[in-house]
Scaffold this active site. Structure first.
Site, short mmCIF file in Angstrom:
data_model
loop_
_atom_site.label_atom_id
_atom_site.label_comp_id
_atom_site.label_asym_id
_atom_site.label_seq_id
_atom_site.Cartn_x
_atom_site.Cartn_y
_atom_site.Cartn_z
N CYS B 114 -26.94 64.67 7.17
CA CYS B 114 -26.41 63.88 6.07
C CYS B 114 -24.91 64.17 6.06
CB CYS B 114 -27.03 64.26 4.73
SG CYS B 114 -26.26 63.34 3.39
N CYS B 117 -23.45 64.58 2.12
CA CYS B 117 -23.73 65.73 1.24
C CYS B 117 -24.85 66.51 1.88
CB CYS B 117 -24.07 65.25 -0.16
SG CYS B 117 -25.22 63.88 -0.19
N SER B 118 -26.01 66.47 1.32
CA SER B 118 -27.12 67.17 1.95
C SER B 118 -28.43 66.49 1.65
CB SER B 118 -27.13 68.63 1.51
OG SER B 118 -27.10 68.71 0.11
N CYS B 119 -28.47 65.15 1.73
CA CYS B 119 -29.73 64.43 1.56
C CYS B 119 -30.71 64.94 2.61
CB CYS B 119 -29.53 62.93 1.75
SG CYS B 119 -28.48 62.23 0.48
#
Lengths: 128, 213
Positions: B114, B117-119
């Site tokens: 991702c 961000c950090s999906c």
């Protein structure tokens, strides 16, 4: 990078005995979303450092868990956890309630103001 | 060669990842206050989170992969409609995100990231590892996927194509690794033991049966 993918030992905190804590079959806590794990980890750390005692924590958590109006499926367990932690933080004068609320909205404004593709930082709050 | 599939469509308009829910913002606020007062250290928090995530998270995803390896109809369903196929096993995202399964083949290796961000597919993989959220992985996975894979100890033959899938808040990916050799006749439980978290992100392969002993 691959050194980070090794499995560290699980910290065994007395907080694992918190009331109603959702657990896996192996008895480890389970989290539906990352913020829940962060809330759990912060509480473990504060307790380890003696910021509050086990009984202070248990009391604060159960006060939140037994408030009326909780969801029937228990999916708001960590909402209660965060409320209990916030309450201890204010009761112990680590931060005042208004200070904490101001930071919550500051983080929300920072998120909205952060350009697509960059990590959210508190400094991005335009009113800060 | 690598291809970068950018899933961040403009049709989602302004609704994107840079939004915090009330609880996310509350936890961030607590983290800020406690860090400023010197009561917690973000690295220590990450270490605790990482410890739980590596132990607890990815067993759901391993069940999905093991079933896809054993049951051709399920694999087909997973390919067509991963959200429904995964939900049929009882694993659903709490935020209603859609899932897509990408299958490794002898010709193609898949890697998920991702960049924003950090999906991450929490419902099947638990919490994201610390490195998945870190800037070096997020930026380099797209620019230099082979270099990143090499750092994870994964050397792919030059002929093998690497596809990088960029997750979003609305669409998350799960890599279905290739079934290891020497696993004919294995049941789903035995197969699931071979499926590591990293193999479902694409930074690793499924273990060979000897690797588990």
């Amino acid at each position: 990078m691959n050194t980070l993918s090794s499995t560290p030992a699980l910290p065994r905190s007395p907080l694992l005995a918190s009331a109603e804590l959702p657990r896996s079959r192996e008895g480890d806590p389970v989290f539906a979303e990352p913020w829940q794990a962060v809330a759990f980890a912060m509480t473990v750390r504060l307790h380890e450092q003696g910021v509050f005692s086990w009984s202070e924590w248990a009391e604060a958590l159960s006060a939140e868990l037994y408030k009326p109006g909780r969801r029937a499926d228990g999916s708001d367990y960590y909402d209660c956890w965060v409320a209990a932690l916030s309450r201890l933080v204010t009761e112990l004068s680590i931060a005042s309630g208004p200070e904490l609320e101001a930071l919550v909205t500051s983080w929300q404004r920072a998120a909205e103001a952060t350009p697509h593709g960059t990590p959210i930082a508190l400094a991005n709050d335009p009113l800060r | 060669m690598s291809e970068h599939h950018h899933g961040h469509g403009d049709d989602h308009g302004h609704h994107h990842d840079n939004h915090l829910t009330d609880m996310e913002a509350r936890v961030k606020a607590l983290e800020t206050v406690l860090t400023e007062k010197g009561l917690i250290d973000p690295a220590a928090i990450d270490a605790i989170v990482d410890a739980y995530e590596t132990k607890v998270g990815p067993r759901n995803g391993a069940r999905v992969v093991a079933k896809a390896w054993s049951d051709a109809d399920f694999a087909d369903w997973l390919r067509r409609d991963a959200t429904a196929a995964i939900a049929s096993l009882g694993f659903t995202g709490r935020q209603g995100e859609h899932m897509r399964a990408v299958f490794n083949t002898p010709e193609t290796h898949n890697l998920i990231v991702c960049t924003l961000c950090s999906c991450y597919p929490w419902a099947v993989l638990g919490l994201p590892p610390v490195w998945y959220k870190a800037a070096p992985y997020r930026s380099r996975a797209v620019i230099d996927p082979r270099g990143v894979l090499a750092e994870f100890g994964l050397e792919l033959s030059p002929e093998k194509k690497v596809r990088v899938w960029d997750s979003t808040a609305e669409l998350r990916y799960l890599v279905v690794p290739e079934r290891p050799e020497g696993t004919d006749g294995f049941g789903e439980d035995a197969l699931a033991e071979l499926v590591t978290r990293d193999s479902m992100i694409g930074t690793g392969l499924a273990l060979s049966p000897e690797g588990v002993r």
